[in-house]
Design a protein around this motif. Sequence first.
Motif, short mmCIF file in Angstrom:
data_model
loop_
_atom_site.label_atom_id
_atom_site.label_comp_id
_atom_site.label_asym_id
_atom_site.label_seq_id
_atom_site.Cartn_x
_atom_site.Cartn_y
_atom_site.Cartn_z
N LEU A 72 0.86 -1.16 0.00
CA LEU A 72 0.00 0.00 0.00
C LEU A 72 0.91 1.22 0.00
CD1 LEU A 72 -2.75 1.51 0.55
CD2 LEU A 72 -2.28 1.18 2.98
N VAL A 73 0.64 2.16 -0.91
CA VAL A 73 1.44 3.38 -0.94
C VAL A 73 0.55 4.54 -0.54
CG1 VAL A 73 2.89 4.90 -2.32
CG2 VAL A 73 2.85 2.47 -2.80
N ILE A 74 0.94 5.28 0.48
CA ILE A 74 0.20 6.47 0.85
C ILE A 74 1.09 7.66 0.54
CG2 ILE A 74 -1.02 7.70 2.68
CD1 ILE A 74 -1.58 5.07 4.01
N ASP A 75 0.62 8.51 -0.36
CA ASP A 75 1.44 9.58 -0.93
C ASP A 75 2.72 8.96 -1.49
OD1 ASP A 75 -0.66 11.22 -0.22
OD2 ASP A 75 0.18 11.65 1.75
N ASP A 76 3.90 9.21 -0.87
CA ASP A 76 5.09 8.58 -1.42
C ASP A 76 5.66 7.50 -0.53
OD1 ASP A 76 5.30 9.79 -3.91
OD2 ASP A 76 6.10 11.62 -3.00
N ARG A 77 4.98 7.25 0.57
CA ARG A 77 5.50 6.28 1.53
C ARG A 77 4.97 4.88 1.20
NH1 ARG A 77 6.30 5.47 7.42
NH2 ARG A 77 7.29 3.44 7.14
N VAL A 78 5.90 3.92 1.12
CA VAL A 78 5.52 2.55 0.79
C VAL A 78 5.33 1.72 2.06
CG1 VAL A 78 6.20 0.46 -0.44
CG2 VAL A 78 6.87 2.68 -1.34
N TYR A 79 4.17 1.10 2.21
CA TYR A 79 3.94 0.19 3.32
C TYR A 79 3.89 -1.22 2.75
CZ TYR A 79 2.70 4.29 6.09
OH TYR A 79 2.73 5.49 6.74
N GLY A 80 4.80 -2.09 3.23
CA GLY A 80 4.84 -3.45 2.70
C GLY A 80 4.25 -4.45 3.67
N ARG A 81 4.00 -5.65 3.15
CA ARG A 81 3.48 -6.78 3.93
C ARG A 81 2.31 -6.37 4.83
NH1 ARG A 81 9.24 -7.61 4.75
NH2 ARG A 81 9.93 -9.02 3.13
N ILE A 82 1.33 -5.71 4.22
CA ILE A 82 0.19 -5.20 4.97
C ILE A 82 -0.77 -6.34 5.28
CG2 ILE A 82 -1.80 -3.68 4.89
CD1 ILE A 82 0.39 -1.94 4.73
N ARG A 83 -1.16 -6.45 6.53
CA ARG A 83 -2.22 -7.39 6.88
C ARG A 83 -3.44 -6.59 7.30
NH1 ARG A 83 0.17 -11.95 10.71
NH2 ARG A 83 -1.09 -10.68 12.08
N ALA A 84 -4.61 -7.22 7.13
CA ALA A 84 -5.85 -6.49 7.38
C ALA A 84 -5.85 -5.82 8.75
CB ALA A 84 -7.03 -7.46 7.26
N ASP A 85 -5.24 -6.48 9.74
CA ASP A 85 -5.30 -5.93 11.09
C ASP A 85 -4.40 -4.70 11.30
OD1 ASP A 85 -3.55 -8.40 10.81
OD2 ASP A 85 -2.67 -7.48 12.58
N LYS A 86 -3.52 -4.42 10.30
CA LYS A 86 -2.63 -3.27 10.47
C LYS A 86 -3.21 -1.99 9.86
CE LYS A 86 1.84 -5.61 10.12
NZ LYS A 86 2.86 -5.81 9.07
N ILE A 87 -4.24 -2.15 9.02
CA ILE A 87 -4.69 -1.01 8.21
C ILE A 87 -5.16 0.17 9.06
CG2 ILE A 87 -6.40 -0.28 6.51
CD1 ILE A 87 -6.33 -3.12 5.44
N GLU A 88 -5.99 -0.14 10.03
CA GLU A 88 -6.59 0.91 10.85
C GLU A 88 -5.50 1.79 11.47
OE1 GLU A 88 -9.21 3.14 11.79
OE2 GLU A 88 -10.20 1.42 10.88
N SER A 89 -4.45 1.16 12.01
CA SER A 89 -3.43 1.96 12.70
C SER A 89 -2.63 2.79 11.70
CB SER A 89 -2.52 1.05 13.52
OG SER A 89 -1.82 0.18 12.66
#
Lengths: 618, 150
Positions: B127-144
């Motif tokens: 998942l990329v938010i603006d220019d920051r890349v978030y890797g290995r995202i699990r459903a439980d991490k999204i909210e935070s």
Amino acid sequence: MVQRMTSPEELRSYRSILQGATDGDKPSISICAGTGCRACGASDLVDAFESRRRELGLSEKVELRATGCHGLCERGPLVVVHPQGICYMNVTPDDAAEVLTQAAHGGKVIERLLYEDPLTREKIPREQDIPFYRFQERVVFGSNGKIDPTRIDDYIAIGGYQALEKVLAEMSPQEVIETIKRSGLRGRGGGGFPTGLKWEACRRARGRERFLICNADEGDPGAYMDRSLLEGNPHCIIEGMLIGAYAMDSREGYVYVRNEYPLAVSNLTRAIEQAEAYGLLGKHVLGSNLTFHLKINRGGGAFVCGESTALMASLEGRVGEPRAKYIHTVEQGLWDQPTNLNNVETWANIPIIIHRGVDWYTSVGTEGSKGTKIFSLVGKIKDTGLVEVPMGITLRQIVYRIGGGIPEGRRFKAIQTGGPSGGCLPESLLDLPIDFDRLQEAGSMMGSGGMIVMDEENCMVDMARYFVRFLQEESCGKCAPCREGLQQMGEILTRICEGAGKNEDIGLLEALSRTMIDTSLCSLGSTAPNPVLSTLRYFRDEYEAHIQEKRCPAKSCKDLISFNIDPQACTGCGACLRVCPAEAIAGEKKKAHLLDPGKCMKCRACFEVCKFEAVKIQ
Amino acid sequence: MDLEAIRKIIETHGYQKASLIAILQDVQAKMNYLPRKALLQISKSLDIPTARIYEVATFYKAFSLEPKGKHTLRVCLGTACHVRGGARLLDTLENLLGVKAGRTTRDLSFTLETVNCLGACALGPVLVIDDRVYGRIRADKIESILKKYR
């Protein structure tokens, strides 16, 4: 900064000065700063190493280098300490001081940052001994870890632009084309057309001028070797194109690169500026009669622009729609002039063929496919990353020896090669030697080199639907078979995944596929049925389970599964309750929880977080 | 609407018709989207019919004719992310934000987009938010993660 160089001899002596100045025994640290490692924090890591080095007073003693992609992206950020070649993984800024001290004073290797063999649990210090690297043959990709892509001197010092020197000093354009022809090099973008023949046809074609294009519109999802080459070693692409310009008598070239690759654009821009300043690019390259200008064009985010005629339309500022190729682009391409288009990896092979010679090059690979190929090994695999292997290696060797097999003890199900137009190959074909022709016979293709590993939890009908949807969105809409065919296939596959498939659907999919193969305008449409046909060929039982039993054997299709909590196994720890975004789980602490199927979004959060395997999927 | 800025962009590309895509890219980068007025001005300056500019602007994914939210969320739907649950990640985000992919939340805080492959396949799902890349995202991490941007 050196002055513009005006002869091959000048470049040669400059290289020996550079090489003389490098002390091979001096400790140096390479930090991978490719896009993969950057996503794991490599930029902060480079800063941390620099400030720690200053604080420790090691600036004179230890060299630091931010390099391009090393390949083993799974365990980034990667740091390699030379000359010993010790490879540290998952390095954090807190480790910087320790790594620097070890490099400078040769102390004990830092055990906790080493690669651990998944089978034997043995720690492996040296990069070259790690199975992921040991079974590769890194001819094209190997330099990435040795050079800072923003420093042209790094490239020159490891022998860069030597092939250009040789071509200008010793070879005629005809001899260059002959060499490429004899090397057996085939287009690495997926088509596999013999590069030398293409060059020859372009050289012979009549026109006002000739254009060269480097196709870096790497749109295949799951493939990123072209990006890593452009980011990590941009000068080898420039050198390859210069040799092409000499052979085909071209004065102008373009690199068409995806807009999603900002680092590749900036590294290549800088490389072009440096090459121009050194007299390696522009007017009278190294004082010769060769004049060649290179420009970068950023794509607009359209998969179809990877197709040569669509790419050229886009370069002309139009929408990227392909045209029928009754007349080849080598005769009438960009602005209706003879145009030679090759993919990034193809261009990167050129200097190597010239420098190391045809005999060496043809000794690697199979009868019909020479040299090496870079694959991106991704998906359900332990050691994800970019691997370069000789043609003819088997899928099994790649998946198990290099990639370390499937994680979490799950079973291998299929490997998808060739991007959205490729196919899924089953376990029974793991011993297939990989080259252009063998993959095609098996119903897949080489494509640009994406290899996506799937395990038992991946549904093959869903995979087919994924690719069809992808292509449906990316179809330019010009010809009816592709536009309408993909639409219909998408609807049928969605229906099957939702449990509403009909018995005649399989036959319908096959009939649609045949029509699209026979009548589509470009290869996007004519290869689009491959994912459907190959999954039907090898995984027909999964289609039948969806249609007849309304069951998804992989437990992946949302409409055919439901979640519940096994009261016997549930300890009431509350982990699932806390992560559920839909508030579908209720229960008191230490008592079995309950899941409300009406509220459940089937996001799997509870399934993934449960340590007691109490969340069941049915 | 800064028409002068647009004139400058066209000028740096030498009023070349072939540079249409590059001009649109620069306008999009500056304005965050392609305002109608900008397209009309480009049409006039380059002598290209507005219909053709519209054709190009709607063909390529990089362009948007609508204003975007303060933060752009891009979910990678490349194959490697798909087999690791990219589609599920998108589903969850659509549910949480209450908008479908391609749309912007009503308060203009988030635009939810999909992208075909970012080439960070080893880190999927990404998942990329603006220019920051978030890797290995699990459903439980999204909210935070979302909380940081709210």
